[in-house]
Every structure is written in structure tokens, then in C-alpha cells.
Design an enzyme around this catalytic site. Structure first.
Site, PDB file in Angstrom:
ATOM      1  N   ASP A  23      -4.307 -12.820   3.933  1.00 28.83           N
ATOM      2  CA  ASP A  23      -5.579 -12.344   4.485  1.00 28.83           C
ATOM      3  C   ASP A  23      -6.774 -12.738   3.613  1.00 28.83           C
ATOM      4  O   ASP A  23      -7.894 -12.304   3.868  1.00 28.83           O
ATOM      5  CB  ASP A  23      -5.542 -10.826   4.741  1.00 28.83           C
ATOM      6  CG  ASP A  23      -4.777 -10.053   3.700  1.00 28.83           C
ATOM      7  OD1 ASP A  23      -4.512 -10.607   2.610  1.00 28.83           O
ATOM      8  OD2 ASP A  23      -4.450  -8.876   3.954  1.00 28.83           O
ATOM      9  N   HIS A  30       0.818  -1.225   0.000  1.00 31.05           N
ATOM     10  CA  HIS A  30       0.000   0.000   0.000  1.00 31.05           C
ATOM     11  C   HIS A  30       0.853   1.278   0.000  1.00 31.05           C
ATOM     12  O   HIS A  30       0.326   2.359  -0.249  1.00 31.05           O
ATOM     13  CB  HIS A  30      -0.923   0.047   1.227  1.00 31.05           C
ATOM     14  CG  HIS A  30      -1.940  -1.055   1.260  1.00 31.05           C
ATOM     15  ND1 HIS A  30      -2.799  -1.299   0.209  1.00 31.05           N
ATOM     16  CD2 HIS A  30      -2.231  -1.988   2.210  1.00 31.05           C
ATOM     17  CE1 HIS A  30      -3.575  -2.337   0.515  1.00 31.05           C
ATOM     18  NE2 HIS A  30      -3.248  -2.776   1.713  1.00 31.05           N
ATOM     19  N   HIS A  90      -6.172  -7.383  -0.241  1.00 30.83           N
ATOM     20  CA  HIS A  90      -6.292  -5.948  -0.545  1.00 30.83           C
ATOM     21  C   HIS A  90      -5.546  -5.623  -1.838  1.00 30.83           C
ATOM     22  O   HIS A  90      -4.522  -6.250  -2.138  1.00 30.83           O
ATOM     23  CB  HIS A  90      -5.715  -5.113   0.603  1.00 30.83           C
ATOM     24  CG  HIS A  90      -6.348  -5.398   1.929  1.00 30.83           C
ATOM     25  ND1 HIS A  90      -5.740  -6.201   2.873  1.00 30.83           N
ATOM     26  CD2 HIS A  90      -7.536  -5.025   2.437  1.00 30.83           C
ATOM     27  CE1 HIS A  90      -6.541  -6.295   3.935  1.00 30.83           C
ATOM     28  NE2 HIS A  90      -7.637  -5.599   3.692  1.00 30.83           N
ATOM     29  N   ASP A  99      -2.642 -10.818  -2.122  1.00 31.53           N
ATOM     30  CA  ASP A  99      -3.194 -10.287  -0.867  1.00 31.53           C
ATOM     31  C   ASP A  99      -4.677  -9.942  -1.081  1.00 31.53           C
ATOM     32  O   ASP A  99      -5.089  -9.642  -2.200  1.00 31.53           O
ATOM     33  CB  ASP A  99      -2.407  -9.026  -0.489  1.00 31.53           C
ATOM     34  CG  ASP A  99      -2.710  -8.510   0.903  1.00 31.53           C
ATOM     35  OD1 ASP A  99      -1.947  -8.816   1.830  1.00 31.53           O
ATOM     36  OD2 ASP A  99      -3.725  -7.796   1.070  1.00 31.53           O
TER      37      ASP A  99
END
Ligand SMILES: [Zn+2]
Length: 351
Positions: A254, A130, A169, A167
Site C-alpha cells: 500500500d 495490526h 501503515h 507496509d
């Protein structure tokens, strides 16, 4: 006794435990502490090669981040706490941890490219995908996978790098780092809509990089079979057309069904299956050259089990049969992702 087919490197370092956010942040040192304990207790991990984590140099960081941002993070060194965003903060050891995380991944890339190991997994924190050019975001300080990709391009002489991000995200920072660069292709599956909000099918790169960003946003509830089928369908033609000389993976865990941060349904075995998919692609295109870096994964026991499974697969101590998993997929869910992605990317990639 299993025959050991591949030499797998791992990067671990005690400095990664010295980045200590406030207790209400899910990204905690305990994630790696539990993982390192699990690896130490497992005799099968004795076959892995420890690649030392060097600190990244300023030049390594500045290929991806601005000098002002590097300065800002270096100013946090030794300070008890600096809040960068509501969920991203530093402790006195964070700057060193972040430099060792980015540098540790560069060391993994170097070991793979130079042939000291066949593949590698950098078990680092803070995570990275990120982090934007000039700011921290979503528990991430430096963008480790982007720093590693730029290192491979500029220092190791690798011409084309494929980054795969599984991931839960979207790796907004990684996408932005290379969206204008046709030498680094970014492929991401992620829950959508979800944090950070980027990563729609139609963001495909900009200017000369158009077509080299491949986003596969997924509704919640996708599991092992669906992920395996999506990877097994979309990636082989992309790899054939792009011909990467190195594959990097932003490996977040995740998407696990027990993870508190996502709503996907992957099991422990699913990550080993995705690993085998990616190993097959690397074998096809670049002599198996593959380096992974840890991103998210917030269910601590699942994280330790899943990473262990990935390491067994990377080192050929297990051998998942991908087709057995794709056979179990919910075809409707797979078709949604494959059709939408194909529709957007048909104009860029043959087949
Ligand atoms: Zn994540």
C-alpha cells in the site's frame, strides 16, 4: 534461459478466500484471487516451490495472543458475521482462514529454516500486523508475522529474528508483541501521521527490549529511490550489530502510488528493489534465510504485479541493482529519515 539461483517457496491456499468482510471494507478476497490468477498465468512462476499451508496450532497462536482472544475468534467459526471493530469483521470461514494464514507463515518459516527452500513468501489473508495480543484491528485477526517470529524462536531454535515492515501503515501489533524482547528486532518504515498513529522515531522498545524497535516514520510522497536509500543506509549497520539468524518481512504493497490507502509514490519495480536490499542483508547475516508474509495492498492489479516482481527477485530470475535506484533518491527526503533515526538510535547501535 535464466539460470535459477534460488529456490523460492510460496504459500497459497483456497481457505484465504473464505474470509469475506462487508463490501465496503477494502481488504477483500479479490486481492488474492487476482494475484493467484496472475501467478497461474505466468510461466516464470513454475519455478517456485509450493509450501502447503498447515493450520496454526493453539500453541502457535498463544505465543502471541491471549487464550480469551483465541476463544473469541474460534467462536466466530460458522457464524455469518461478527463485527469485531468497525473495519474488522468475520464471516463463517474467517477463523479457518486466519488459522491457515498464521499457520501458512509458520510453514514458510519452517521451510526456510530447514533449508527445503532458500526463501519464501506466504501469500495470505487476512493480514496481521495490526492485530494486538487480545484484539483484532485494521483488517487483521491474528498477527501472522509475530506468530511466525515466535515460532522461529521457540520451535526452530532461531536465536535472533529481524522483522522488517514496509507496509504503509505502522505494524503496531508486531511492535507491541516484541517491544520488551531483545531477541526480536522490529524495523518499520511507514507513513506518518497516518493509521494507526503509532510508530514515532522515539518509540524504541521497553525494558530489556529498549533499542530493538526501530521506527522510521515518513511524511507522504516517498518513492522508490528514497525507500531504497533509507533501507540501504539504515539496515546494514543494524544487521551487522544485531546479527539476525532469520529475517522476516511484513510485505505490504500500500506504499504503491496507485494505492487508495496511502500517499506514497512507489512503483511496481520499487518492491523488487527493496526485496534485493533485504536479500543482500540476509546473505550477509544468515545464509539468505528470508521469509515474507503479505500484509496490505489494495490496488488489486498493482498488488498482483508487485508481488510477481518480488517473487522473480526472490528466485533470482531478476536482479535489481540497488545503487542505480538509490542514485535517483531525493537526498533531502532521505537525509530527514536517516538523520532523525540516527539521532535516536546512535546510543543503542555502534556506528
Ligand atoms: Zn497497510
Amino acid at each position: 534461459m535464466t539460470t535459477i539461483m534460488r529456490k523460492t517457496g510460496i504459500v497459497t491456499d483456497p481457505s484465504y478466500l473464505d474470509h469475506i468482510p462487508e463490501a465496503n471494507v477494502p481488504e477483500q478476497p479479490s486481492r488474492l484471487k487476482r494475484l493467484y490468477e496472475a501467478l497461474a498465468e505466468n510461466r516464470q512462476m513454475d519455478h517456485l516451490v509450493h509450501v502447503p499451508a498447515a493450520l496454526a496450532t493453539s500453541a502457535d497462536i498463544l505465543r502471541v495472543h491471549t487464550p480469551e482472544y483465541l476463544q473469541r475468534l474460534s467462536n466466530t467459526h460458522g457464524r455469518e458475521q461478527v463485527v469485531l471493530t468497525p473495519d474488522t469483521m468475520t464471516s463463517s470461514g474467517s477463523f479457518t482462514a486466519a488459522m491457515a494464514a498464521a499457520g501458512g507463515f509458520c510453514a514458510a518459516v519452517k521451510a526456510v529454516v530447514e533449508g527445503g527452500v532458500d526463501n519464501a513468501f506466504a501469500l495470505v489473508r487476512p493480514p496481521g500486523h495490526h492485530a494486538e495480543r487480545s484484539r483484532a484491528m485494521g483488517f487483521c485477526l491474528f498477527n501472522n508475522v509475530a506468530v511466525g517470529a515466535a515460532y522461529a524462536r521457540r520451535v526452530c531454535g532461531i536465536q535472533r529474528v529481524l522483522i522488517i515492515d514496509w507496509d504503509v501503515h505502522h505494524g503496531n501489533g508486531t511492535q507491541h508483541a516484541f517491544e520488551r524482547d531483545p531477541t526480536v528486532c522490529f524495523f518499520s518504515t511507514h507513513q506518518y501521521p497516518h493509521f494507526p498513529g503509532t510508530g514515532s522515531f522515539t518509540s524504541t522498545g521497553r525494558g530489556p527490549g529498549e533499542g530493538y524497535t526501530v521506527n522510521v516514520p515518513l511524511p507522504k510522497g516517498y518513492g522508490d529511490g528514497e525507500y531504497a536509500a533509507i533501507y540501504d543506509t539504515l539496515l546494514p549497520p543494524l544487521v551487522e550489530a544485531f546479527r539476525p539468524e532469520l529475517i522476516l518481512v511484513s510485505a505490504g504493497f500500500d506504499t504503491h502510488r496507485l494505492d487508495p490507502m496511502g500517499a506514497m509514490r512507489m512503483s511496481d519495480d520499487g518492491f523488487a528493489v527493496l526485496t534485493r536490499c533485504v536479500m543482500n542483508l540476509a546473505d550477509q547475516s544468515c545464509n539468505g534465510r528470508l521469509a515474507m508474509v503479505l500484509e496490505g495492498g489494495y490496488h488489486i492489479d498493482s498488488l498482483a504485479r508487485c508481488v510477481t516482481g518480488v517473487l522473480l527477485e526472490l528466485s533470482d530470475q531478476t536482479h535489481q541493482r540497488v545503487s542505480e535506484w538509490t542514485d535517483t533518491a531525493n537526498q533531502k527526503k532521505v537525509r530527514y529519515a536517516v538523520t532523525r533515526s540516527g539521532h535516536v538510535h546512535r546510543r543503542y547501535w555502534e556506528n
